[in-house]
Design a protein around this motif. Structure first.
Motif, PDB file in Angstrom:
ATOM      1  N   TYR A   1      -0.741  -5.583  -6.551  1.00 23.34           N
ATOM      2  CA  TYR A   1      -0.539  -4.802  -5.331  1.00 23.34           C
ATOM      3  C   TYR A   1       0.605  -5.392  -4.511  1.00 23.34           C
ATOM      4  CZ  TYR A   1      -4.842  -1.977  -5.612  1.00 23.34           C
ATOM      5  OH  TYR A   1      -5.820  -1.085  -5.958  1.00 23.34           O
ATOM      6  N   ALA A   2       0.579  -6.693  -4.299  1.00 25.01           N
ATOM      7  CA  ALA A   2       1.622  -7.331  -3.492  1.00 25.01           C
ATOM      8  C   ALA A   2       3.000  -7.040  -4.061  1.00 25.01           C
ATOM      9  CB  ALA A   2       1.376  -8.838  -3.406  1.00 25.01           C
ATOM     10  N   GLU A   3       3.167  -7.183  -5.348  1.00 23.88           N
ATOM     11  CA  GLU A   3       4.465  -6.958  -5.970  1.00 23.88           C
ATOM     12  C   GLU A   3       4.854  -5.486  -5.919  1.00 23.88           C
ATOM     13  OE1 GLU A   3       8.071  -7.617  -7.877  1.00 23.88           O
ATOM     14  OE2 GLU A   3       6.713  -8.910  -6.740  1.00 23.88           O
ATOM     15  N   GLN A   4       3.907  -4.603  -6.098  1.00 23.28           N
ATOM     16  CA  GLN A   4       4.180  -3.173  -6.061  1.00 23.28           C
ATOM     17  C   GLN A   4       4.687  -2.750  -4.682  1.00 23.28           C
ATOM     18  OE1 GLN A   4       0.845  -0.783  -7.248  1.00 23.28           O
ATOM     19  NE2 GLN A   4       1.830   1.150  -6.771  1.00 23.28           N
ATOM     20  N   TYR A   5       4.048  -3.230  -3.650  1.00 22.33           N
ATOM     21  CA  TYR A   5       4.453  -2.856  -2.295  1.00 22.33           C
ATOM     22  C   TYR A   5       5.787  -3.505  -1.916  1.00 22.33           C
ATOM     23  CZ  TYR A   5       0.117  -0.357  -1.326  1.00 22.33           C
ATOM     24  OH  TYR A   5      -0.906   0.565  -1.337  1.00 22.33           O
TER      25      TYR A   5
ATOM     26  N   GLU B   1      -1.231   3.666   7.375  1.00 25.86           N
ATOM     27  CA  GLU B   1      -1.899   2.771   8.320  1.00 25.86           C
ATOM     28  C   GLU B   1      -3.315   2.408   7.845  1.00 25.86           C
ATOM     29  OE1 GLU B   1      -0.256   1.347  10.541  1.00 25.86           O
ATOM     30  OE2 GLU B   1       1.509   2.637  10.592  1.00 25.86           O
ATOM     31  N   THR B   2      -3.946   3.319   7.134  1.00 32.93           N
ATOM     32  CA  THR B   2      -5.269   3.028   6.583  1.00 32.93           C
ATOM     33  C   THR B   2      -5.182   1.931   5.528  1.00 32.93           C
ATOM     34  OG1 THR B   2      -6.041   5.271   7.037  1.00 32.93           O
ATOM     35  CG2 THR B   2      -7.234   4.028   5.358  1.00 32.93           C
ATOM     36  N   LEU B   3      -4.154   1.959   4.709  1.00 32.90           N
ATOM     37  CA  LEU B   3      -3.973   0.903   3.707  1.00 32.90           C
ATOM     38  C   LEU B   3      -3.784  -0.458   4.370  1.00 32.90           C
ATOM     39  CD1 LEU B   3      -1.684   2.854   1.222  1.00 32.90           C
ATOM     40  CD2 LEU B   3      -3.987   2.007   0.739  1.00 32.90           C
ATOM     41  N   VAL B   4      -3.016  -0.492   5.452  1.00 31.09           N
ATOM     42  CA  VAL B   4      -2.827  -1.753   6.184  1.00 31.09           C
ATOM     43  C   VAL B   4      -4.163  -2.246   6.723  1.00 31.09           C
ATOM     44  CG1 VAL B   4      -1.714  -2.865   8.154  1.00 31.09           C
ATOM     45  CG2 VAL B   4      -0.453  -1.168   6.815  1.00 31.09           C
ATOM     46  N   ALA B   5      -4.910  -1.353   7.369  1.00 29.93           N
ATOM     47  CA  ALA B   5      -6.175  -1.742   7.983  1.00 29.93           C
ATOM     48  C   ALA B   5      -7.172  -2.239   6.942  1.00 29.93           C
ATOM     49  CB  ALA B   5      -6.759  -0.554   8.761  1.00 29.93           C
ATOM     50  N   LEU B   6      -7.242  -1.577   5.805  1.00 34.42           N
ATOM     51  CA  LEU B   6      -8.180  -1.987   4.763  1.00 34.42           C
ATOM     52  C   LEU B   6      -7.807  -3.332   4.168  1.00 34.42           C
ATOM     53  CD1 LEU B   6      -8.656   1.473   3.034  1.00 34.42           C
ATOM     54  CD2 LEU B   6     -10.441   0.180   4.230  1.00 34.42           C
ATOM     55  N   ALA B   7      -6.509  -3.551   3.951  1.00 31.38           N
ATOM     56  CA  ALA B   7      -6.075  -4.852   3.421  1.00 31.38           C
ATOM     57  C   ALA B   7      -6.418  -5.967   4.402  1.00 31.38           C
ATOM     58  CB  ALA B   7      -4.574  -4.820   3.138  1.00 31.38           C
ATOM     59  N   LYS B   8      -6.142  -5.742   5.674  1.00 28.51           N
ATOM     60  CA  LYS B   8      -6.456  -6.757   6.677  1.00 28.51           C
ATOM     61  C   LYS B   8      -7.965  -6.946   6.819  1.00 28.51           C
ATOM     62  CE  LYS B   8      -2.251  -6.320   9.493  1.00 28.51           C
ATOM     63  NZ  LYS B   8      -1.864  -7.714   9.727  1.00 28.51           N
ATOM     64  N   GLY B   9      -8.709  -5.843   6.767  1.00 25.27           N
ATOM     65  CA  GLY B   9     -10.152  -5.948   6.858  1.00 25.27           C
ATOM     66  C   GLY B   9     -10.730  -6.788   5.732  1.00 25.27           C
ATOM     67  N   TYR B  10     -10.210  -6.581   4.533  1.00 24.59           N
ATOM     68  CA  TYR B  10     -10.686  -7.376   3.389  1.00 24.59           C
ATOM     69  C   TYR B  10     -10.281  -8.839   3.534  1.00 24.59           C
ATOM     70  CZ  TYR B  10     -11.450  -9.043  -1.325  1.00 24.59           C
ATOM     71  OH  TYR B  10     -11.880  -9.774  -2.394  1.00 24.59           O
TER      72      TYR B  10
ATOM     73  N   ALA C   1       4.185  -0.383   6.809  1.00 25.25           N
ATOM     74  CA  ALA C   1       2.954  -0.506   6.033  1.00 25.25           C
ATOM     75  C   ALA C   1       3.206  -1.214   4.708  1.00 25.25           C
ATOM     76  CB  ALA C   1       2.349   0.878   5.792  1.00 25.25           C
ATOM     77  N   LEU C   2       4.298  -0.892   4.045  1.00 25.85           N
ATOM     78  CA  LEU C   2       4.609  -1.564   2.783  1.00 25.85           C
ATOM     79  C   LEU C   2       4.732  -3.067   3.002  1.00 25.85           C
ATOM     80  CD1 LEU C   2       7.234   0.923   1.309  1.00 25.85           C
ATOM     81  CD2 LEU C   2       4.897   0.574   0.487  1.00 25.85           C
ATOM     82  N   TYR C   3       5.410  -3.457   4.081  1.00 23.50           N
ATOM     83  CA  TYR C   3       5.544  -4.880   4.388  1.00 23.50           C
ATOM     84  C   TYR C   3       4.191  -5.503   4.687  1.00 23.50           C
ATOM     85  CZ  TYR C   3       6.444  -9.149   6.931  1.00 23.50           C
ATOM     86  OH  TYR C   3       6.399 -10.459   7.350  1.00 23.50           O
ATOM     87  N   GLN C   4       3.407  -4.878   5.529  1.00 16.43           N
ATOM     88  CA  GLN C   4       2.119  -5.443   5.942  1.00 16.43           C
ATOM     89  C   GLN C   4       1.178  -5.598   4.747  1.00 16.43           C
ATOM     90  OE1 GLN C   4       0.900  -6.646   8.773  1.00 16.43           O
ATOM     91  NE2 GLN C   4       2.647  -6.250  10.107  1.00 16.43           N
ATOM     92  N   VAL C   5       1.114  -4.599   3.892  1.00 19.67           N
ATOM     93  CA  VAL C   5       0.227  -4.689   2.733  1.00 19.67           C
ATOM     94  C   VAL C   5       0.719  -5.765   1.775  1.00 19.67           C
ATOM     95  CG1 VAL C   5      -0.702  -3.450   0.746  1.00 19.67           C
ATOM     96  CG2 VAL C   5      -0.565  -2.307   2.960  1.00 19.67           C
TER      97      VAL C   5
END
Length: 406
Positions: free
Chosen positions: A24-28, A325-334, A393-397
């Motif tokens: 995921y990190a590399e993809q984003y 923004e949902t992807l960012v929130a979920l990544a941070k939540g995890y 979002a790409l950066y944050q994820v």
């Protein structure tokens, strides 16, 4: 014992998926650096007049030359931020300075309020009726000061921020169409943005001022607009936080609420407040479960909290920023809670978002899908979509999954 076994099973599942998380990190990262930022560098810069074109066709051609101040500010912020946080690429720095020069010269009225829109040449088109122009101008010049320190950039950012605080209780001013006193609702958007904006300006405001601002902002988001009986955040409430049974009062914008929760989680991390982080994560998950289209997939744009027909005709569209923004929130939540549901939802939202919004042929991402997930408009930028939500979002994820893997 059964509960322990279930928890162990969930933890084992997460461990088994660790290699996927690294991908995921590399993809984003690749998508940000090789696709999205180059698209805006190629197509957005107005070499003749300064500033940026944001109304871009699918292939990047300009279809309208009007300039919207909040999108100009967002793009200055984006290239300043990427220069500061990713790599000191001179083309990114020059891109940020290019937009800032246009904003500085043409963006404000005589009272220091930022217009909503200008012509390509910089003549005012729409009055300073929208405080979000001010929010993103402050954000832009604060970020620019980090990569090209100038007293005047600091002054613009701080003065604009102070003006926002002075106007926040009646920010529409003379442009407010609501008859005073009958239904005095207040909106969620500004408290939500202040959660993030205060941190963006902390290097200019100082930790002491931010520390003084943050409790009120958190209270507004988590106590006033949050409705415990529903577990959801409303867009409009009475000043005391009570419910208004009206179109505006019943309105839920899942994307706004979810985006606000990653802002709150950032504040919770800053304040070392795990209870606040946990509450934000719970609200995020409940909002996502409530707002997910169980028939076609994706997240609804608007909903009526009592299940009545929404006022907004575009209620069932699927928008780019909501999903990013949902992807960012979920990544941070995890990352911050270890909640397995965040990981499970991340994978689901990731699959939907990348398969529906990303344009394989011309680059960048579609902004608007119909309910079935088909592109509704071919544009890559317009009056509302610019160089902001997708790259941020790409950066944050990317960075969040990097931290998880560490």
């Amino acid at each position: 014992m059964a509960a322990d076994a279930q928890q162990n099973s969930q933890e084992q599942e997460v461990i088994m998926k660790a290699p996927l998380l690294n991908n995921y990190a590399e993809q984003y990262r690749r998508e940000l650096l090789n696709n999205v930022l180059p698209f805006w560098l190629r197509h957005s810069k107005d070499e003749k007049n300064g500033g940026y074109f944001t109304c871009l066709e699918r292939d990047g051609r300009v279809f309208d030359t009007d300039k919207f101040i909040w999108l100009q500010g967002r793009e200055v912020w984006c290239f300043s931020y990427m220069y500061n946080m990713v790599s000191p690429k001179e083309e990114w720095r020059q891109m940020a300075l290019h937009g800032a020069g246009f904003l500085e010269k043409y963006g404000r009225d005589a009272n220091g309020n930022w217009y909503f829109s200008l012509t390509a040449e910089g003549r005012p088109l729409t009055q300073a009726h929208n405080i979000f122009s001010d929010c993103f101008a402050a954000m832009a010049f604060a970020a620019l000061d980090k990569i090209a320190p100038e007293d005047r950039y600091k002054e613009i950012a701080v003065n604009t921020f102070n003006n926002i605080l002075q106007r926040k209780d009646n920010w529409k001013g003379i442009y407010n169409k609501t008859y005073p006193g009958t239904r005095p609702l207040k909106g969620f958007s500004l408290p939500m943005i202040l959660c993030n904006l205060s941190i963006e300006l902390e290097h200019l405001l100082g930790a002491q001022q931010v520390d003084a601002l943050v409790p009120d902002v958190i209270h507004e988001v988590m106590d006033v607009f949050y409705q415990p009986n529903h577990g959801l955040i409303l867009e409009n409430v009475y000043p005391d936080g009570s419910f208004s049974n009206s179109f505006e009062g019943r309105l839920l914008n899942p994307g706004h609420a979810i985006e606000a929760m990653w802002f709150i989680m950032d504040l919770g991390k800053r304040r070392q407040d795990p209870a606040l982080i946990r509450k934000a994560c719970d609200i995020l998950l409940h909002t996502l479960e409530y707002g997910w289209d169980k028939e076609h997939g994706g997240i609804f744009y608007f909903m009526d909290i009592l299940g009545h027909p929404p006022q907004q005709l575009e209620w069932d569209q699927k928008l780019w920023w909501v999903h990013m923004e949902t992807l960012v929130a979920l990544a941070k939540g995890y990352e911050l809670t270890g909640e397995v549901r965040c990981l499970q939802w991340f994978e689901k939202v990731h699959q939907y978002t990348w398969s529906h919004f990303r344009d394989e042929q011309y680059g960048e991402w579609y902004g608007y899908l119909n309910r079935k997930g088909e592109p509704l408009l071919s544009l890559k930028g317009g009056k509302w979509k610019g160089c902001f939500h997708v790259p941020r979002a790409l950066y944050q994820v990317w960075k969040t999954w990097d931290r998880i893997m560490e």
